[in-house]
Design a protein around this motif. Structure first.
Motif, PDB file in Angstrom:
ATOM      1  N   ALA A 139      24.409  40.908  50.813  1.00  0.00           N
ATOM      2  CA  ALA A 139      25.848  40.639  50.893  1.00  0.00           C
ATOM      3  C   ALA A 139      26.127  39.398  51.729  1.00  0.00           C
ATOM      4  O   ALA A 139      27.163  39.306  52.381  1.00  0.00           O
ATOM      5  CB  ALA A 139      26.575  41.846  51.474  1.00  0.00           C
ATOM      6  N   GLY A 140      25.214  38.432  51.696  1.00  0.00           N
ATOM      7  CA  GLY A 140      25.340  37.261  52.556  1.00  0.00           C
ATOM      8  C   GLY A 140      26.092  36.091  51.962  1.00  0.00           C
ATOM      9  O   GLY A 140      26.318  35.101  52.654  1.00  0.00           O
ATOM     10  N   LEU A 141      26.494  36.172  50.687  1.00  0.00           N
ATOM     11  CA  LEU A 141      27.210  35.070  50.057  1.00  0.00           C
ATOM     12  C   LEU A 141      28.683  35.448  49.914  1.00  0.00           C
ATOM     13  O   LEU A 141      29.038  36.346  49.160  1.00  0.00           O
ATOM     14  CB  LEU A 141      26.615  34.735  48.684  1.00  0.00           C
ATOM     15  N   ARG A 142      29.513  34.767  50.661  1.00  0.00           N
ATOM     16  CA  ARG A 142      30.934  35.102  50.732  1.00  0.00           C
ATOM     17  C   ARG A 142      31.589  35.055  49.358  1.00  0.00           C
ATOM     18  O   ARG A 142      31.362  34.137  48.575  1.00  0.00           O
ATOM     19  CB  ARG A 142      31.642  34.126  51.677  1.00  0.00           C
ATOM     20  N   GLY A 143      32.398  36.077  49.063  1.00  0.00           N
ATOM     21  CA  GLY A 143      33.131  36.127  47.810  1.00  0.00           C
ATOM     22  C   GLY A 143      32.441  36.911  46.717  1.00  0.00           C
ATOM     23  O   GLY A 143      33.048  37.182  45.677  1.00  0.00           O
ATOM     24  N   TYR A 144      31.181  37.313  46.961  1.00  0.00           N
ATOM     25  CA  TYR A 144      30.428  38.033  45.935  1.00  0.00           C
ATOM     26  C   TYR A 144      30.177  39.499  46.292  1.00  0.00           C
ATOM     27  O   TYR A 144      29.711  40.261  45.449  1.00  0.00           O
ATOM     28  CB  TYR A 144      29.086  37.343  45.693  1.00  0.00           C
ATOM     29  N   GLY A 145      30.442  39.880  47.522  1.00  0.00           N
ATOM     30  CA  GLY A 145      30.162  41.258  47.915  1.00  0.00           C
ATOM     31  C   GLY A 145      28.680  41.558  47.846  1.00  0.00           C
ATOM     32  O   GLY A 145      27.833  40.699  48.124  1.00  0.00           O
ATOM     33  N   ASN A 146      28.355  42.784  47.480  1.00  0.00           N
ATOM     34  CA  ASN A 146      26.951  43.171  47.304  1.00  0.00           C
ATOM     35  C   ASN A 146      26.443  42.537  46.012  1.00  0.00           C
ATOM     36  O   ASN A 146      26.867  42.895  44.921  1.00  0.00           O
ATOM     37  CB  ASN A 146      26.813  44.685  47.243  1.00  0.00           C
ATOM     38  N   ASP A 161      34.114  43.132  48.288  1.00  0.00           N
ATOM     39  CA  ASP A 161      34.680  41.787  48.319  1.00  0.00           C
ATOM     40  C   ASP A 161      35.454  41.470  47.044  1.00  0.00           C
ATOM     41  O   ASP A 161      35.441  40.330  46.557  1.00  0.00           O
ATOM     42  CB  ASP A 161      33.582  40.738  48.551  1.00  0.00           C
ATOM     43  N   ALA A 162      36.141  42.472  46.504  1.00  0.00           N
ATOM     44  CA  ALA A 162      36.935  42.292  45.289  1.00  0.00           C
ATOM     45  C   ALA A 162      38.202  43.141  45.399  1.00  0.00           C
ATOM     46  O   ALA A 162      38.291  44.055  46.224  1.00  0.00           O
ATOM     47  CB  ALA A 162      36.136  42.691  44.047  1.00  0.00           C
ATOM     48  N   ASP A 163      39.176  42.860  44.524  1.00  0.00           N
ATOM     49  CA  ASP A 163      40.447  43.577  44.576  1.00  0.00           C
ATOM     50  C   ASP A 163      40.467  44.822  43.703  1.00  0.00           C
ATOM     51  O   ASP A 163      41.443  45.561  43.689  1.00  0.00           O
ATOM     52  CB  ASP A 163      41.594  42.643  44.171  1.00  0.00           C
ATOM     53  N   ARG A 164      39.380  45.059  42.961  1.00  0.00           N
ATOM     54  CA  ARG A 164      39.281  46.245  42.111  1.00  0.00           C
ATOM     55  C   ARG A 164      37.823  46.469  41.757  1.00  0.00           C
ATOM     56  O   ARG A 164      36.968  45.615  41.992  1.00  0.00           O
ATOM     57  CB  ARG A 164      40.103  46.070  40.826  1.00  0.00           C
ATOM     58  N   VAL A 165      37.532  47.628  41.188  1.00  0.00           N
ATOM     59  CA  VAL A 165      36.174  47.895  40.730  1.00  0.00           C
ATOM     60  C   VAL A 165      35.898  47.028  39.494  1.00  0.00           C
ATOM     61  O   VAL A 165      36.654  47.062  38.522  1.00  0.00           O
ATOM     62  CB  VAL A 165      35.995  49.388  40.378  1.00  0.00           C
ATOM     63  N   LYS A 166      34.819  46.248  39.560  1.00  0.00           N
ATOM     64  CA  LYS A 166      34.458  45.396  38.429  1.00  0.00           C
ATOM     65  C   LYS A 166      33.067  44.819  38.686  1.00  0.00           C
ATOM     66  O   LYS A 166      32.563  44.813  39.816  1.00  0.00           O
ATOM     67  CB  LYS A 166      35.448  44.247  38.247  1.00  0.00           C
TER      68      LYS A 166
END
Length: 297
Positions: free
Chosen positions: A222-229, A270-275
């Motif tokens: 999870a080290g790349l910002r904006g990508y989450g896991n 790191d997202a606004d919904r499950v996707k």
């Protein structure tokens, strides 16, 4: 009336005198410190044509600076990490560490120049022919006149992207991976080179995320910002795939995976919904996955 006017005039004189004193207190007595920091030739931080420094704090040239501007090399910029550079160049971060003999991959300097293509003895992609017989990790001499001006990186020695969108890749090439969809949900966002570097696929938390082709895990974390896991798979010298916003990661770095293998569970990190945010990168650059994935029924 004359006395009242004289008092008002004296009052304004007092205000003006106070203002002059105040200005004298606030006016700088010399140039601001930043104006004294212009580097001189050979000093630490001397910028190159790209605006990046070429020396460290002691004035010593930064590692790899002799390769600045050569194909197959990358100059570190503010905010860069080895892992981010690896993703952007389509390489495994541990390969970059090895090619550059980095003692600590978490410590790279702005302006440092890193090799980002594999060194190949006898046919180097970014090294002058004069050192073809040297070990694979040899660094070419600065300014060698024998380097071909347009020698492409090794990674670009794959068939050019000339096939029309939607056509099948030629069998037996790096393009021929037999891609499958990484998730079964509805497509909620398509590829947009400016806004969305891949496809967004809807689903429920815990839905399976599948490897789109055979490959090897080059990143899981999870080290790349904006990508989450995030999981990144390297399939060959041409293609990477990225699987972002997962709830759970089921594979580890350096693990080999097979097409269709469950590698993660869908989530909303790191997202606004499950996707699932899914990317295909060709020689490090995002491309439209719909050009490679099979048509859905």
């Amino acid at each position: 009336m004359q006395g009242s006017g004289r008092r008002r005039s004296l009052a304004w004189v007092g205000v003006a005198a106070a203002a002059i004193v105040l200005m004298g207190c606030t006016t700088p007595r010399g140039p601001a410190p930043v104006e004294d920091r212009t580097p001189v030739s050979g000093s630490a931080g001397t910028p190159s044509a790209s605006g990046l420094p070429t020396t460290d704090a002691s004035g010593k040239p930064l590692p790899g600076i002799e390769n600045l501007g050569k194909p197959g090399y990358y100059a570190v910029r503010p905010g860069d990490t080895v892992r981010r550079i690896a993703v952007d160049t389509g390489q495994h971060w541990r390969d970059i560490v090895r090619w550059n003999n980095l003692d600590n991959p978490d410590r790279i300097e702005v302006g440092q120049v890193l090799r980002v293509v594999p060194p190949v003895a006898g046919a180097p992609a970014a090294v002058p022919p004069a050192v073809a017989g040297a070990p694979a990790t040899a660094v070419p001499p600065s300014g060698s006149a024998s380097a071909p001006a347009a020698t492409p990186p090794v990674a670009s020695a794959t068939p050019p992207a000339t096939k029309p969108a939607g056509s099948s890749p030629a069998a037996g090439t790096d393009e021929d991976l037999g891609w499958i969809w990484p998730a079964q949900g509805a497509l909620i966002a398509g590829f947009d080179d400016a806004k969305n570097k891949g496809l967004d696929i809807a689903g429920r938390a815990g839905d399976p995320v599948l490897a789109a082709a055979d490959g090897r895990v080059v990143y899981a974390g999870a080290g790349l910002r904006g990508y989450g896991n995030l999981i990144i798979l390297k399939h060959n010298n041409t293609f990477l795939t990225a699987y972002a916003h997962n709830q759970t990661l089921l594979v580890k770095e350096d693990q080999a995976v097979q097409k269709g293998q469950k590698i993660a569970e869908m989530g909303s990190s790191d997202a606004d919904r499950v996707k699932l945010h899914f990317e295909i990168r060709r020689q490090g650059k995002p491309v439209d996955p719909s050009r490679y994935l099979p048509a859905r029924p």
